[in-house]
Design a protein around this motif. Structure first.
Motif, short mmCIF file in Angstrom:
data_model
loop_
_atom_site.label_atom_id
_atom_site.label_comp_id
_atom_site.label_asym_id
_atom_site.label_seq_id
_atom_site.Cartn_x
_atom_site.Cartn_y
_atom_site.Cartn_z
N LEU A 1 0.80 -1.24 0.25
CA LEU A 1 -0.14 0.05 0.01
C LEU A 1 0.86 1.28 -0.05
O LEU A 1 0.57 2.20 -0.88
CB LEU A 1 -0.96 0.05 1.47
CG LEU A 1 -1.78 1.36 1.36
CD1 LEU A 1 -2.61 1.40 0.26
CD2 LEU A 1 -2.74 0.98 2.49
N ASP A 2 1.90 1.48 0.70
CA ASP A 2 2.91 2.46 0.89
C ASP A 2 3.63 2.73 -0.43
O ASP A 2 3.71 3.79 -0.88
CB ASP A 2 3.70 2.17 2.10
CG ASP A 2 4.62 3.45 2.21
OD1 ASP A 2 4.01 4.42 2.71
OD2 ASP A 2 5.63 3.45 2.03
N GLU B 1 3.92 5.63 -5.42
CA GLU B 1 4.04 5.65 -7.13
C GLU B 1 2.98 6.67 -7.62
O GLU B 1 3.35 7.22 -8.61
CB GLU B 1 3.86 4.23 -7.43
CG GLU B 1 3.69 4.07 -8.92
CD GLU B 1 3.43 2.38 -9.37
OE1 GLU B 1 2.77 2.47 -10.53
OE2 GLU B 1 3.63 1.54 -8.62
N PHE B 2 1.75 6.22 -6.99
CA PHE B 2 0.48 7.12 -7.77
C PHE B 2 0.78 8.63 -7.33
O PHE B 2 0.02 9.52 -8.04
CB PHE B 2 -0.65 6.76 -7.38
CG PHE B 2 -0.93 5.15 -7.99
CD1 PHE B 2 -0.39 5.03 -8.95
CD2 PHE B 2 -1.72 4.47 -7.11
CE1 PHE B 2 -0.55 3.43 -9.37
CE2 PHE B 2 -1.98 3.07 -7.56
CZ PHE B 2 -1.46 2.73 -8.77
N ASN B 3 1.27 9.01 -5.95
CA ASN B 3 1.48 10.27 -5.67
C ASN B 3 2.81 10.83 -5.46
O ASN B 3 3.14 10.96 -4.24
CB ASN B 3 0.37 10.57 -4.40
CG ASN B 3 -0.81 9.94 -4.39
OD1 ASN B 3 -1.93 10.58 -4.83
ND2 ASN B 3 -1.15 8.52 -4.13
N PRO B 4 3.59 11.07 -6.51
CA PRO B 4 4.90 11.48 -6.25
C PRO B 4 5.35 12.38 -5.40
O PRO B 4 6.32 12.63 -4.78
CB PRO B 4 5.31 11.86 -7.78
CG PRO B 4 4.46 11.37 -8.55
CD PRO B 4 3.09 11.32 -7.92
N ARG B 5 4.31 13.28 -5.10
CA ARG B 5 4.36 14.49 -4.19
C ARG B 5 4.06 14.13 -2.71
O ARG B 5 4.17 14.94 -1.85
CB ARG B 5 3.78 15.81 -4.75
CG ARG B 5 4.27 16.27 -5.95
CD ARG B 5 3.70 17.45 -6.34
NE ARG B 5 4.09 18.30 -7.75
CZ ARG B 5 5.30 18.95 -7.75
NH1 ARG B 5 5.95 19.40 -6.36
NH2 ARG B 5 5.54 19.44 -8.81
N ASP C 1 -5.66 3.08 -9.52
CA ASP C 1 -5.65 3.96 -10.87
C ASP C 1 -6.80 3.18 -11.56
O ASP C 1 -6.55 2.10 -12.15
CB ASP C 1 -4.40 3.64 -11.66
CG ASP C 1 -4.25 4.43 -12.66
OD1 ASP C 1 -5.12 4.83 -13.41
OD2 ASP C 1 -3.12 4.99 -13.18
N TYR C 2 -8.18 3.94 -11.87
CA TYR C 2 -8.91 3.49 -12.66
C TYR C 2 -8.67 3.78 -14.29
O TYR C 2 -9.15 2.96 -14.85
CB TYR C 2 -10.24 4.16 -12.12
CG TYR C 2 -10.70 3.72 -10.68
CD1 TYR C 2 -11.50 2.50 -10.39
CD2 TYR C 2 -10.51 4.61 -9.75
CE1 TYR C 2 -11.64 2.24 -9.17
CE2 TYR C 2 -10.84 4.26 -8.44
CZ TYR C 2 -11.48 3.12 -8.17
OH TYR C 2 -11.84 2.85 -6.72
N ALA C 3 -8.10 4.86 -14.44
CA ALA C 3 -7.97 5.22 -15.75
C ALA C 3 -6.84 4.06 -16.39
O ALA C 3 -7.02 3.71 -17.74
CB ALA C 3 -7.12 6.48 -15.84
#
Length: 1001
Positions: free
Chosen positions: A58-59, A64-68, A118-120
């Motif tokens: 999860l971490d 990965e999905f939220n680089p910031r 990530d749904y897209a």
């Protein structure tokens, strides 16, 4: 031959099918390691307070999905652990799953959406499945059979049951309910559940385990091509697929797992098709069913199709049409292809307007407007507002032509059969000439002028006239709605046929009546009809009849009723009349008041707060009122599943009639009282149902699916009493004496035979309850009473295997008492005291050995219940139950079972003697004997220490701290005499497991 078992037949197969469709299998051992389990901890402690996620994964995906995202590792998990372990915490978690959680971007000094899935680009997610997902919160432990995780987050649990177990799906759902009660922490993140035995496959959402909201997953079956169809025509194929049948087919576990658990379906359900709604200040959670999701997809597809601008969705009353519309509106608003659209949600009732706005707001939509006036609606459209607008149909009156000519305006119209009346349709379509118009209707599209207009307006672009259909028959088959039975009142109460026909049914202007206001205008001119219906003496007679019928037929079942008067004045008169025959608090009048009303009408004016309270109380079993007297209000849109009966004293037709009677077809269940509503019921005081063809201008197949004459029930009852009942009645050969009781016990030892009888009897019982009172039943009363007495005897003999159902209905119960009493049999047999005289009493008692076995088992259970702190007796009751199970399954003969039970009694007497000699109570002696059997030294001293520990912690069953302290003392007392920790743990586990069973005896 090998037998089916839960793991081999169901659980292992689900895991294999899940792997085949893209889920990665994680073994139980690996899953526990990734959750931080301590392999060296005692088995009972291993699952305590361990992570409910795969933390590392999860971490990793979070960053990965939220680089910031720059928070410390575990910060998000810490947030999740602080969510409430209830439906509110679950709703908050859904927002995170839909990527609407927030984090602070320290670099840019602003909030950002927190992406968890990530749904897209679904390929970026990690999809895993594991088994035996264990968790212990310090009070209770749970082990879920199969759990599906996305990016380390558990989202779906499957409870597996053995295919040959009775009521397997119900047992699986009961376990899901228990998990909610005992370990609610699991259901903060878990959103979906299913229960399956490889035959059935039921699904639902967490925090809503009510039976009517648990559904059967159905397989999409393409229809056979019609003769002469052009197989090569893509357009033809498209239309065939749109009308594919969704069927409930037993078995086919692989297909059901592959379709329900498919990654696209799970993502779709999580992202779009779980909804929360507040009703009566209580938060509820729902999942859209297959017919709803199918309609949403079809609606969005049609709206985004540049070549077509019309569509009609026909979903029968009570099938969740409002949620379907809300979800379609939301999907359209968020659809990239819609390019910042305007979505108009048009409804036809004030009470729906508030609810619609609340439900839309709950979706987190920012662009939402309420057009409460014609001017406001025109302004929003003129200013080119982009978002969702909720408005009423009549707000389109006098709308200017070409008010907004954009093509990405989507108009979703509730109760579409009404919009073509008068000039509303003309104003609407002239004002928005390039918009897409999607009609939704809850009543069958009829053959009248209005019905044809509905098809012409909305269904012109589909071969069959509708974009998506969910018929009355579909709804009843699924259990979304119930069938409805009607009965005509006595002739002297019915309107004379010629008056009804002349003044109401045959009026030309009544053709295609679309709403209750028009209906009332017709009734205003029906002079003789209204005079007849409001005759003072007739109202008194009808009120007396209603009171007696409600008291005798509806109240004993636990349900509520509507009395529908011809107008408001009739409602007021009915209230006065009904109060003469029922307590005044039983009924309330609900209608719309006016300042110009007479004194009589003003007597029953309600302020909004009082009306809301009445409506809320009516929906609860234990609250007054029990009967609502209405004429117009609440006949459409009001949803109270406890409403079972409608006393109809107002002429109605077409949509208004169908919508009114649909109030009573909502499913209802109450677990605490074991009530399951079988159908709805209408008692007609007008004679409308006698002229059903004229009153309802719909396809006869549709009407036959929902409206059935009570004569059909009488025929069904007669057939069952003449064809099925004699097999059971023939078992009674001696006027129901003790030998007959023995025969029944022996005959119904087989659980399958019992199950078949219970099912047959409950159907006959329900038919009797519905029909009664009626002279038709007179020839059957004696046989029905005997059959009921047989049921009572068998039920008492084999209590543990009785199907969950409500106890005898009031009339049947009274009849059984009379019937059994007349035979001189007071029940199965008396309880015996378990003491030194028991064996002699059993041997001398008359009756067969089978009866003796059952009576002795019940006597042992009763003794254990009365001494629930004595583990010796609890263990004895457990062994007696094992004897009963073996006896029922014919693994043990009657003589062997009786001998085994008598040995238990002898052993108990010997135990009591030794216990008295040592001055031990039951608990101390049980520990003493257990320690001796385990060869623990100083057993007597240790057992006294443990007894003293129980005295120190008297609240150990209610206090988690006392339970832990008590268990620790007991463990250390034994551990002082041996260093075999495994043996000590086993002894302590056995003691506490047995004591916990005492609560379930």
């Amino acid at each position: 031959m090998p037998a089916p078992d839960e793991h081999k037949t169901v659980q292992a197969r689900i895991l294999a099918y899940a792997e085949a469709i893209g889920w990665t299998f994680v073994s139980r051992e690996e899953a526990e390691q990734r959750r931080g389990f301590d392999p060296d901890a005692p088995p009972t402690d291993r699952a305590k307070n361990r992570s409910l996620f795969f933390d590392d994964l999860l971490d990793t995906k979070l960053r990965e999905f939220n680089p910031r995202y720059a928070e410390a590792e575990g910060a998000l998990l810490g947030q999740f652990r602080h969510l409430h372990t209830d439906i509110y915490g679950n709703r908050e978690f859904v927002e995170h799953l839909r990527n609407r959680g927030k984090f602070f971007d320290h670099e840019e000094k602003r909030e950002r959406d927190l992406i968890l899935i990530d749904y897209a680009d679904p390929a970026r997610n990690v999809y895993e499945v594991t088994e035996e997902w264990a968790f212990h919160n310090g009070h209770y432990g749970t082990r879920e059979d199969v759990v599906f995780l996305i990016n380390g987050i558990p989202v779906l649990v499957i409870e597996c049951k053995n295919a040959n177990k009775d009521e397997a799906i119900a047992l699986g759902v009961d376990q899901i309910r228990r998990y909610h009660r005992e370990t609610p922490e699991l259901f903060v993140s878990q959103q979906l559940f299913t229960a399956t035995d490889a035959i059935g496959f039921s699904y639902g959402v967490s925090w809503n385990t009510v039976r009517r909201n648990i559904f059967n997953w159905k397989i999409l079956e393409p229809q056979m091509p019609q003769m002469g169809a052009d197989e090569d025509n893509p357009k033809n194929n498209l239309r065939k697929s749109a009308t594919s049948a969704v069927k409930e087919i037993p078995g086919r576990l692989e297909q059901k797992v592959r379709t329900f658990c498919s990654i696209p379906n799970i993502l779709s359900l999580l992202k779009d098709y779980i909804v929360f709604s507040e009703k009566d200040e209580e938060l509820n959670k729902y999942i859209l069913r297959q017919h709803q999701t199918g309609a949403v997809e079809a609606t969005v597809g049609r709206a985004l199709d540049p070549g077509r601008t019309r569509g009609l969705v026909w979903h029968t009353q009570g099938s969740g049409k409002t949620f379907t519309m809300i979800k379609a509106a939301e999907r359209l608003f968020r659809a990239p292809g819609a390019d910042k659209p305007t979505v108009l949600l048009m409804i036809d009732r004030n009470e729906l307007e508030d609810q619609m706005l609340k439900n839309l707001a709950a979706l987190g939509l920012g662009n939402l407007e309420h057009a409460g006036s014609i001017a406001r609606l025109n302004q929003l459209l003129r200013d080119d507002y982009r978002g969702i607008i909720v408005t009423m149909i009549h707000k389109f009156r006098d709308m200017p032509a070409d008010l907004n000519t954009r093509s990405n305006i989507y108009v979703l119209i509730d109760e579409a059969h009404r919009t073509t009346g008068g000039d509303l349709g003309n104003f609407l379509m002239a004002g928005l000439p390039n918009a897409t118009f999607l009609g939704f209707t809850g009543t069958p599209v009829d053959k009248t002028v209005y019905g044809k207009g509905t098809f012409k307006t909305f269904g012109c672009e589909d071969d069959q006239g509708y974009l998506h259909k969910y018929s009355i028959a579909d709804s009843i088959e699924d259990g979304t709605t119930l069938p409805l039975y009607y009965q005509l009142a006595s002739n002297e109460m019915l309107v004379p046929h010629e008056t009804l026909d002349k003044e109401f049914l045959s009026l030309a202007e009544a053709e295609g009546v679309a709403d209750i206001e028009e209906l009332n205008k017709i009734l205003e001119r029906a002079v003789n009809l209204k005079n007849f219906l409001k005759g003072k003496e007739r109202i008194r007679q009808v009120a007396q009849f209603v009171a007696a019928h409600y008291r005798g037929n509806v109240e004993p079942l636990g349900y509520k009723a509507f009395l529908v008067g011809v107008d408001r004045e009739a409602c007021a008169h009915y209230k006065h009349a009904l109060d003469q025959f029922l307590p005044p608090e039983y009924s309330e009048v609900v209608y719309t008041g006016s300042n110009n009303d007479s004194r009589l009408l003003k007597e029953f004016h309600l302020d909004p707060k009082r009306e809301r309270q009445i409506r809320k109380n009516f929906g609860k079993l234990d609250q007054m009122p029990k009967i609502l007297i209405v004429t117009e209000k609440l006949l459409t849109g009001f949803d109270a599943p406890v409403l079972y009966a409608m006393y109809l004293d107002k002429p109605m037709r077409d949509h208004t009639l169908l919508q009114a009677i649909a109030r009573v077809n909502r499913p209802f269940e109450n677990e605490a009282q074991e009530m399951v509503k079988p159908h709805g019921f209408v008692l007609d005081f007008v004679g409308i149902f006698d002229k059903l063809e004229k009153a309802l201008a719909f396809d006869s197949d549709e009407i036959n699916a929902i409206v059935k004459d009570l004569k059909l029930l009488k025929l069904l009852f007669k057939n069952k009493m003449e064809s099925r009942a004699p097999d059971y009645l023939g078992l009674i050969e001696r006027n129901f004496n003790d030998k007959d009781v023995d025969t029944l016990i022996e005959h119904f030892r087989d659980p399958e035979r019992r199950k078949a009888f219970f099912k047959e009897y409950k159907e006959i019982e329900m038919l009797y309850e519905i029909i009664s009172p009626d002279a038709f039943l007179r020839p059957f009363i004696a046989d029905y009473g005997t059959l009921s007495a047989i049921y009572q005897i068998v039920r008492k003999a084999y209590t543990r295997t009785v199907m969950v159902d409500r106890e005898f209905q009031a009339k049947t119960s009274h009849l059984v008492q009379q019937q059994v009493g007349s035979y001189g049999v007071g029940g199965l047999g008396e309880m015996l005291a378990i003491d030194g005289n028991t064996i002699e009493l059993i041997k001398n008692k008359s009756g067969g050995d089978g009866t003796k076995v059952i009576n002795l088992i019940k006597s042992i259970e009763k003794l254990a219940q009365e001494n629930s702190d004595d583990p010796c007796l609890i263990a004895m009751a457990e062994r007696a139950r094992a004897v009963q199970e073996s006896f029922e399954q014919r693994q043990t003969s009657t003589a062997e079972a009786l001998a085994e039970l008598l040995r238990e009694v002898e052993g108990n007497e010997a135990r009591k003697k030794e216990q008295a000699e040592k001055s031990f109570d039951g608990l101390t002696y049980f520990v003493y004997r257990s320690l001796l059997d385990a060869k623990i030294e100083n057993a007597e001293v240790v057992s006294r220490k443990i007894r003293h520990a129980f005295s120190e912690f008297p609240n150990w069953k209610r206090s988690e701290k006392e339970f832990r302290d008590l268990r620790k003392k007991a463990t250390f007392a034994i551990f002082a005499e041996t260093d075999d920790l495994e043996r000590v743990t086993a002894l302590v586990d056995e003691l506490f497991t047995l004591l916990e069973k005492a609560d379930r005896i």
